[in-house]
Design an enzyme around this catalytic site. Structure first.
Site, short mmCIF file in Angstrom:
data_model
loop_
_atom_site.label_atom_id
_atom_site.label_comp_id
_atom_site.label_asym_id
_atom_site.label_seq_id
_atom_site.Cartn_x
_atom_site.Cartn_y
_atom_site.Cartn_z
N THR A 148 0.85 -1.18 0.00
CA THR A 148 0.00 0.00 0.00
C THR A 148 0.89 1.24 0.00
O THR A 148 2.08 1.14 -0.30
CB THR A 148 -0.99 -0.05 1.19
OG1 THR A 148 -1.91 1.03 1.09
CG2 THR A 148 -0.28 0.02 2.53
N ASN A 149 0.35 2.41 0.28
CA ASN A 149 1.15 3.63 0.32
C ASN A 149 0.64 4.53 1.43
O ASN A 149 -0.32 4.19 2.12
CB ASN A 149 1.13 4.33 -1.05
CG ASN A 149 -0.26 4.79 -1.44
OD1 ASN A 149 -0.84 5.66 -0.79
ND2 ASN A 149 -0.81 4.19 -2.48
N ARG A 150 1.26 5.69 1.61
CA ARG A 150 1.01 6.50 2.79
C ARG A 150 -0.05 7.56 2.62
O ARG A 150 -0.15 8.47 3.42
CB ARG A 150 2.32 7.13 3.25
CG ARG A 150 3.39 6.09 3.46
CD ARG A 150 4.59 6.67 4.13
NE ARG A 150 4.31 6.87 5.54
CZ ARG A 150 5.18 6.68 6.51
NH1 ARG A 150 6.40 6.29 6.21
NH2 ARG A 150 4.85 6.90 7.76
N SER A 151 -0.88 7.46 1.59
CA SER A 151 -1.97 8.42 1.44
C SER A 151 -2.89 8.35 2.65
O SER A 151 -3.32 7.28 3.07
CB SER A 151 -2.77 8.08 0.17
OG SER A 151 -3.99 8.80 0.17
N ALA A 177 -4.68 7.74 -4.19
CA ALA A 177 -3.30 7.37 -4.53
C ALA A 177 -3.32 5.89 -4.90
O ALA A 177 -3.10 5.01 -4.07
CB ALA A 177 -2.37 7.64 -3.36
#
Ligand code: C5P
Length: 221
Positions: free
Chosen positions: A29-32, A96
């Site tokens: 995943t990502n940090r959005s 994102a």
């Protein structure tokens, strides 16, 4: 009292990160944080719109009066967004979305003991939700106005203008990546076919209201 500038309009917003499974317990995943998209959803609802918020996994409460659809992967987000886009007047893509996903998610948890080597991940490209919806007949004929976001670390004007054209959208909102993630404030630059315009640093709630005013001025008809 909020001016009802979106009365009678249906607004679709994607927000947050996506989560791409590696196996049933792991993923990428990502940090959005989802904060900008959630702020826009709330502002749009307060401005009179009927809002569908297609959201990846975030730790935020659902804005009052907003219909929230929770999804995990980019492909799930695309399916939910495509369904809502059929009836929407405005699509604002703030999510994102992971650019790639593991090519073959394992059906069972990958065991550490099962192999002498470390697992090798292979990736495939995810669909571009914004570009896909911007290419539909409703978007191309102006019935569905599409707005994109771009987080760049440098050369914002050059990259954002190019991205707007590549995605085939009338309006792209740029921000400088490291200055926005997880924060409650932001600064935005709007790119359209006339050029660009800055919205100076303010809370995401205030910028959401300003952005919606800018969008309403650009809606056809
Ligand atoms: O190309 P880039 O990821 O920088 O584009 C950002 C914009 O495109 C955002 O509006 C984002 O929500 C949208 N996007 C999308 N699906 C993707 C990648 C980006 O909707 N797979």
């Amino acid at each position: 009292f909020t001016p009802q500038i979106l009365a009678g309009k249906r607004v679709l917003i994607t927000a947050g990160p996506t989560f791409e499974a590696i196996d049933p317990v792991r993923g990428i995943t990502n940090r959005s944080s989802g904060k900008m998209g959630y702020a826009i959803a709330q502002a749009a609802q307060q401005a009179g719109a009927e809002v569908t918020l297609v959201s990846g996994p975030v730790a935020l409460p659902t804005p009052r009066g907003v219909q929230r659809v929770d999804v995990q992967s980019a492909r799930d987000m695309l399916a939910a967004a495509e369904a809502a886009a059929q009836h929407a007047d405005l699509f604002i893509a703030t999510a994102a979305v992971a650019d790639w996903r593991p090519a073959n998610a394992a059906a069972q948890k990958i065991k550490k003991q099962a192999s002498a080597t470390t697992p090798q991940l292979e990736f495939v490209e995810n669909p571009d939700i914004l570009a896909t919806i911007a290419a539909t007949p409703r978007a191309r004929s102006g019935q569905l106005y599409c707005v994109g976001f771009a987080a760049e670390s440098d050369n914002l004007v050059e990259y954002a203008s190019a991205k707007r054209k590549r995605k085939g959208i009338p309006l792209l909102v740029g921000n400088i990546g490291p200055n926005t993630f997880g924060r409650d404030d932001n600064e935005l630059t709007l790119f359209d076919d006339q050029g660009h315009k800055r919205l100076p640093r303010a809370s995401k709630a205030e910028l959401a209201r300003q952005l919606l005013r800018e969008i309403v001025q650009r809606l056809p008809g």
